[in-house]
Design a protein around this motif. Structure first.
Motif, PDB file in Angstrom:
ATOM      1  N   LYS A 173       0.816  -1.219   0.000  1.00  6.99           N
ATOM      2  CA  LYS A 173       0.000   0.000   0.000  1.00  6.99           C
ATOM      3  C   LYS A 173       0.853   1.275   0.000  1.00  6.99           C
ATOM      4  O   LYS A 173       0.470   2.282  -0.581  1.00  6.99           O
ATOM      5  CB  LYS A 173      -0.922  -0.011   1.218  1.00  6.99           C
ATOM      6  N   TYR A 174       2.006   1.228   0.664  1.00  6.88           N
ATOM      7  CA  TYR A 174       2.863   2.415   0.803  1.00  6.88           C
ATOM      8  C   TYR A 174       4.185   2.264   0.060  1.00  6.88           C
ATOM      9  O   TYR A 174       5.114   3.043   0.281  1.00  6.88           O
ATOM     10  CB  TYR A 174       3.147   2.689   2.282  1.00  6.88           C
ATOM     11  N   ALA A 189       6.556   7.162   4.828  1.00  2.50           N
ATOM     12  CA  ALA A 189       6.318   7.942   3.616  1.00  2.50           C
ATOM     13  C   ALA A 189       6.306   9.435   3.945  1.00  2.50           C
ATOM     14  O   ALA A 189       6.867  10.254   3.215  1.00  2.50           O
ATOM     15  CB  ALA A 189       5.007   7.523   2.962  1.00  2.50           C
ATOM     16  N   ASP A 190       5.689   9.793   5.070  1.00  5.82           N
ATOM     17  CA  ASP A 190       5.647  11.196   5.489  1.00  5.82           C
ATOM     18  C   ASP A 190       7.024  11.715   5.891  1.00  5.82           C
ATOM     19  O   ASP A 190       7.368  12.868   5.630  1.00  5.82           O
ATOM     20  CB  ASP A 190       4.658  11.388   6.641  1.00  5.82           C
TER      21      ASP A 190
END
Length: 60
Positions: free
Chosen positions: A13-14, A23-24
């Motif tokens: 998903k990421y 991801a951030d």
């Protein structure tokens, strides 16, 4: 594939990250300039020196 931030197994998903948090973290590094590519162009060096001089606190 492992996460480039924490090296855990990547989540589909990421991908390529393991989580939204990683991801951030990566996005924040891009936005604050941590991933900037250094330049050896003389014009860039002069421009950077001028910007630094303008930002330096001026003593009265």
């Amino acid at each position: 594939m492992s996460c480039p931030i924490c090296t855990k197994v990547a989540d589909q998903k990421y991908r390529p990250f393991c989580s939204r948090r990683c991801a951030d973290v990566d996005l924040a590094r891009w936005l604050n300039g941590s991933y900037a590519v250094p330049s050896s162009d003389p014009e860039d060096i002069e421009r950077a020196a001028e910007e630094t001089a303008q930002q330096a606190p001026k003593l009265h």
